[in-house]
Motif scaffolding. Structure first.
Motif, mmCIF file in Angstrom:
data_model
loop_
_atom_site.group_PDB
_atom_site.id
_atom_site.type_symbol
_atom_site.label_atom_id
_atom_site.label_comp_id
_atom_site.label_asym_id
_atom_site.label_seq_id
_atom_site.Cartn_x
_atom_site.Cartn_y
_atom_site.Cartn_z
ATOM 1 N N GLU A 38 0.820 -1.211 0.000
ATOM 2 C CA GLU A 38 0.000 0.000 0.000
ATOM 3 C C GLU A 38 0.854 1.261 0.000
ATOM 4 O OE1 GLU A 38 -2.677 -0.537 3.288
ATOM 5 O OE2 GLU A 38 -4.126 -1.608 2.036
ATOM 6 N N ALA A 39 2.010 1.215 0.656
ATOM 7 C CA ALA A 39 2.898 2.381 0.730
ATOM 8 C C ALA A 39 3.606 2.651 -0.600
ATOM 9 C CB ALA A 39 3.930 2.175 1.835
ATOM 10 N N SER A 40 3.600 1.678 -1.504
ATOM 11 C CA SER A 40 4.299 1.852 -2.776
ATOM 12 C C SER A 40 3.580 2.806 -3.721
ATOM 13 C CB SER A 40 4.514 0.498 -3.458
ATOM 14 O OG SER A 40 3.286 -0.029 -3.893
ATOM 15 N N GLY A 41 2.359 3.192 -3.370
ATOM 16 C CA GLY A 41 1.639 4.182 -4.163
ATOM 17 C C GLY A 41 0.720 3.630 -5.226
ATOM 18 N N HIS A 42 0.669 2.322 -5.389
ATOM 19 C CA HIS A 42 -0.249 1.760 -6.373
ATOM 20 C C HIS A 42 -1.683 1.921 -5.888
ATOM 21 C CE1 HIS A 42 3.437 -0.636 -7.426
ATOM 22 N NE2 HIS A 42 3.087 -0.105 -8.578
ATOM 23 N N LYS A 43 -2.584 2.170 -6.815
ATOM 24 C CA LYS A 43 -3.991 2.339 -6.456
ATOM 25 C C LYS A 43 -4.724 1.019 -6.557
ATOM 26 C CE LYS A 43 -4.092 7.145 -7.784
ATOM 27 N NZ LYS A 43 -4.699 8.168 -8.609
ATOM 28 N N GLN A 44 -4.254 0.056 -5.785
ATOM 29 C CA GLN A 44 -4.889 -1.240 -5.754
ATOM 30 C C GLN A 44 -5.385 -1.501 -4.345
ATOM 31 O OE1 GLN A 44 -1.910 -3.915 -7.256
ATOM 32 N NE2 GLN A 44 -2.103 -3.142 -9.317
ATOM 33 N N HIS A 45 -6.394 -2.330 -4.259
ATOM 34 C CA HIS A 45 -6.978 -2.677 -2.962
ATOM 35 C C HIS A 45 -6.354 -3.985 -2.493
ATOM 36 C CE1 HIS A 45 -9.901 -3.195 0.182
ATOM 37 N NE2 HIS A 45 -10.240 -4.368 -0.301
ATOM 38 N N TYR A 46 -5.821 -3.999 -1.263
ATOM 39 C CA TYR A 46 -5.211 -5.194 -0.683
ATOM 40 C C TYR A 46 -5.995 -5.617 0.550
ATOM 41 C CZ TYR A 46 -1.172 -4.135 -3.596
ATOM 42 O OH TYR A 46 -0.349 -3.896 -4.657
ATOM 43 N N TRP A 47 -6.118 -6.924 0.768
ATOM 44 C CA TRP A 47 -6.739 -7.428 1.981
ATOM 45 C C TRP A 47 -6.155 -8.784 2.326
ATOM 46 C CZ3 TRP A 47 -8.908 -7.795 -2.748
ATOM 47 C CH2 TRP A 47 -9.454 -9.014 -3.129
ATOM 48 N N ILE A 48 -6.352 -9.168 3.563
ATOM 49 C CA ILE A 48 -5.817 -10.427 4.085
ATOM 50 C C ILE A 48 -6.986 -11.336 4.423
ATOM 51 C CG2 ILE A 48 -4.492 -11.465 5.974
ATOM 52 C CD1 ILE A 48 -3.150 -8.624 6.209
ATOM 53 N N ALA A 49 -6.843 -12.616 4.089
ATOM 54 C CA ALA A 49 -7.865 -13.604 4.422
ATOM 55 C C ALA A 49 -7.188 -14.843 4.990
ATOM 56 C CB ALA A 49 -8.676 -13.985 3.187
ATOM 57 N N PRO A 50 -7.789 -15.439 6.018
ATOM 58 C CA PRO A 50 -7.258 -16.723 6.502
ATOM 59 C C PRO A 50 -7.270 -17.731 5.358
ATOM 60 C CG PRO A 50 -8.902 -15.861 8.015
ATOM 61 C CD PRO A 50 -8.958 -15.006 6.785
#
Length: 61
Positions: A38-50
């Motif tokens: 997220e800090a790299s500046g890309h406009k992508q959505h990231y999330w974590i899942a078990p």
């Protein structure tokens, strides 16, 4: 579903394409990676899942 103990970092780009980024042994490691992406500046959505949820990713986290 039985929880396997690992976590997967997912991303969704601006075209709606969902992709697995990587798997991690614990949530803390996955969250560190998410923050780095997220800090790299890309406009992508990231999330974590078990991992027990990783085969059917949902971006509404």
């Amino acid at each position: 579903m039985k929880f396997s103990g690992g976590f997967t970092l997912w991303r969704q780009d601006d075209n709606g394409v969902v992709a697995r980024v990587a798997r991690y042994p614990d949530r803390e490691s996955a969250d560190e990676a998410r923050q780095t992406f997220e800090a790299s500046g890309h406009k992508q959505h990231y999330w974590i899942a078990p991992d027990d949820e990783s085969e059917t990713p949902r971006s509404d986290h």
